[in-house]
Design a protein around this motif. Structure first.
Motif, PDB file in Angstrom:
ATOM      1  N   SER A 102       0.806  -1.232   0.000  1.00 42.11           N
ATOM      2  CA  SER A 102       0.000   0.000   0.000  1.00 42.11           C
ATOM      3  C   SER A 102       0.838   1.280   0.000  1.00 42.11           C
ATOM      4  CB  SER A 102      -0.951   0.006   1.198  1.00 42.11           C
ATOM      5  OG  SER A 102      -0.211  -0.006   2.405  1.00 42.11           O
ATOM      6  N   GLU A 130      -3.665  -4.613  -0.128  1.00 44.51           N
ATOM      7  CA  GLU A 130      -4.167  -3.329   0.383  1.00 44.51           C
ATOM      8  C   GLU A 130      -3.963  -2.235  -0.650  1.00 44.51           C
ATOM      9  OE1 GLU A 130      -3.101  -2.296   4.431  1.00 44.51           O
ATOM     10  OE2 GLU A 130      -2.967  -0.178   3.910  1.00 44.51           O
ATOM     11  N   LEU A 131      -4.997  -1.429  -0.821  1.00 42.46           N
ATOM     12  CA  LEU A 131      -4.925  -0.273  -1.701  1.00 42.46           C
ATOM     13  C   LEU A 131      -5.455   0.929  -0.927  1.00 42.46           C
ATOM     14  CD1 LEU A 131      -4.307   0.643  -4.658  1.00 42.46           C
ATOM     15  CD2 LEU A 131      -6.733   0.312  -5.117  1.00 42.46           C
ATOM     16  N   GLY A 132      -4.678   2.005  -0.926  1.00 43.47           N
ATOM     17  CA  GLY A 132      -5.019   3.134  -0.057  1.00 43.47           C
ATOM     18  C   GLY A 132      -4.201   2.978   1.212  1.00 43.47           C
ATOM     19  N   TYR A 146      -7.434   7.580   1.422  1.00 41.39           N
ATOM     20  CA  TYR A 146      -8.727   7.013   1.038  1.00 41.39           C
ATOM     21  C   TYR A 146      -8.619   6.299  -0.310  1.00 41.39           C
ATOM     22  CZ  TYR A 146     -10.751   9.455   4.969  1.00 41.39           C
ATOM     23  OH  TYR A 146     -11.049   9.866   6.237  1.00 41.39           O
ATOM     24  N   THR A 147      -9.186   5.096  -0.367  1.00 39.35           N
ATOM     25  CA  THR A 147      -9.122   4.286  -1.584  1.00 39.35           C
ATOM     26  C   THR A 147     -10.121   4.817  -2.607  1.00 39.35           C
ATOM     27  OG1 THR A 147      -8.570   2.385  -0.222  1.00 39.35           O
ATOM     28  CG2 THR A 147      -9.288   1.931  -2.479  1.00 39.35           C
ATOM     29  N   GLU A 151      -9.946   2.902  -8.931  1.00 41.30           N
ATOM     30  CA  GLU A 151      -8.633   2.258  -8.789  1.00 41.30           C
ATOM     31  C   GLU A 151      -8.774   0.875  -8.156  1.00 41.30           C
ATOM     32  OE1 GLU A 151      -5.223   5.751  -8.503  1.00 41.30           O
ATOM     33  OE2 GLU A 151      -5.550   4.448  -6.783  1.00 41.30           O
ATOM     34  N   ALA A 152      -9.700   0.750  -7.207  1.00 38.07           N
ATOM     35  CA  ALA A 152      -9.921  -0.542  -6.544  1.00 38.07           C
ATOM     36  C   ALA A 152     -10.406  -1.577  -7.564  1.00 38.07           C
ATOM     37  CB  ALA A 152     -10.936  -0.394  -5.415  1.00 38.07           C
ATOM     38  N   ILE A 166      -9.037  -1.729   2.394  1.00 38.97           N
ATOM     39  CA  ILE A 166      -9.220  -0.399   1.817  1.00 38.97           C
ATOM     40  C   ILE A 166      -9.037   0.691   2.881  1.00 38.97           C
ATOM     41  CG2 ILE A 166     -10.673  -1.058  -0.147  1.00 38.97           C
ATOM     42  CD1 ILE A 166     -13.134  -0.534   1.573  1.00 38.97           C
TER      43      ILE A 166
END
Ligand SMILES: [Zn+2]
Length: 277
Positions: A102, A130-132, A146-147, A151-152, A166
């Motif tokens: 992330s 994990e993204l964000g 914040y995700t 993009e997610a 997220i």
């Protein structure tokens, strides 16, 4: 049985409930958590710092040895920072891993996560990414970012991950002030991807907020700090009640009991009121 997170979470997301993920630190926290989740699916997980403390193989061995529940559990690596630590856990019998890229730029996170997916799937294990960003200091991610829903969606499609953590305003450790969780963002992300979504940093969030998160699409909720506090509270209680005791087996059961009670209370929230432990 002991299984991966993919199936546990897919069923949970479809059913509108969540699977709690409990961070364990030692034999007694493993005992408390396993006693609590005999009849409700759960994820038992460790962060890399715990593995440095107690040995990579120790926790999987304890969990496998002590598990005698009716409900399925997964043995999960939380916040794996490299493919090496992921591989060590997979070899030790972990049924799923989290690769945490992330802090990397999007493309590098996609690359690292894709490699982790290929590695874990070759072991028949599942992957959380994990993204964000999640606030606080647990392992690598240290900032709330914040995700973005689009993009997610793209990240899941490009990597083939089984679950996605997220950034929605939560933080690891103890909250200073009132946390604000962006429930609409969870709903927006859930509307563009079928992958089960993960909430980190749930210790200190109210039951109402957690219920809103589950309704919005969260299927896995991580609890670490509150279990560590419970263990410490129980240990102090046991030592206070029997100040002359020198056998740890006399006072440590108080720590096991506190961990069990906190885990049971979290299971109740995750089940959404349909389950009375
Ligand atoms: Zn976390």
């Amino acid at each position: 049985m002991i299984t991966g997170i993919a199936e546990l979470l897919k069923v949970a997301r479809r059913g509108g409930y969540a699977v709690p993920a409990f961070n364990v630190d030692n034999l007694e926290s493993v005992m408390g958590v396993l006693e609590a989740c005999k009849d409700y699916p759960a994820i038992v997980q460790t962060i890399p710092r715990t593995l440095s403390y107690g040995g990579v193989g120790s926790y999987a061995a304890m969990i496998k040895s002590l598990y005698n529940g009716n409900a399925d559990i997964a043995i999960h690596l939380d916040h794996g920072g490299s493919l090496d630590i992921c591989k060590s856990c997979l070899v030790a019998g972990y049924t799923s891993i989290m690769i945490d890229g992330s802090a990397l730029p999007f493309d590098d996170n996609v690359k690292l996560t894709s490699e982790a997916v290929e590695l874990a799937h070759s072991f028949g294990a599942d992957v959380e990414a994990e993204l964000g960003g999640i606030g606080g200091k647990e392992e690598s991610s240290a900032q709330i970012r914040y995700t973005d829903p689009e993009e997610a969606r793209l990240f899941v499609k490009l990597t083939g991950v089984d679950a996605l953590a997220i950034g929605v305003g939560s933080a690891h450790g103890i909250y200073k002030g009132e946390p604000h969780i962006d429930i609409d963002r969870i709903r927006d992300i859930a509307s563009v991807t079928d992958v089960p979504l993960v909430l980190h940093g749930a210790s200190g969030l109210s039951n109402e907020v957690l219920t809103d998160c589950i309704r919005a699409g969260i299927a896995k909720i991580n609890f670490a700090t509150e279990l560590r506090q419970a263990f410490t509270r129980g240990l102090k209680e046991g030592l206070k009640l029997m100040p002359d005791a020198y056998d740890p087996k006399q006072y440590l059961p108080y720590a096991v009991e506190q961990v069990k009670q906190v885990a049971l209370s979290k299971i109740k929230v995750c089940a959404g009121g349909a389950f009375n432990p």
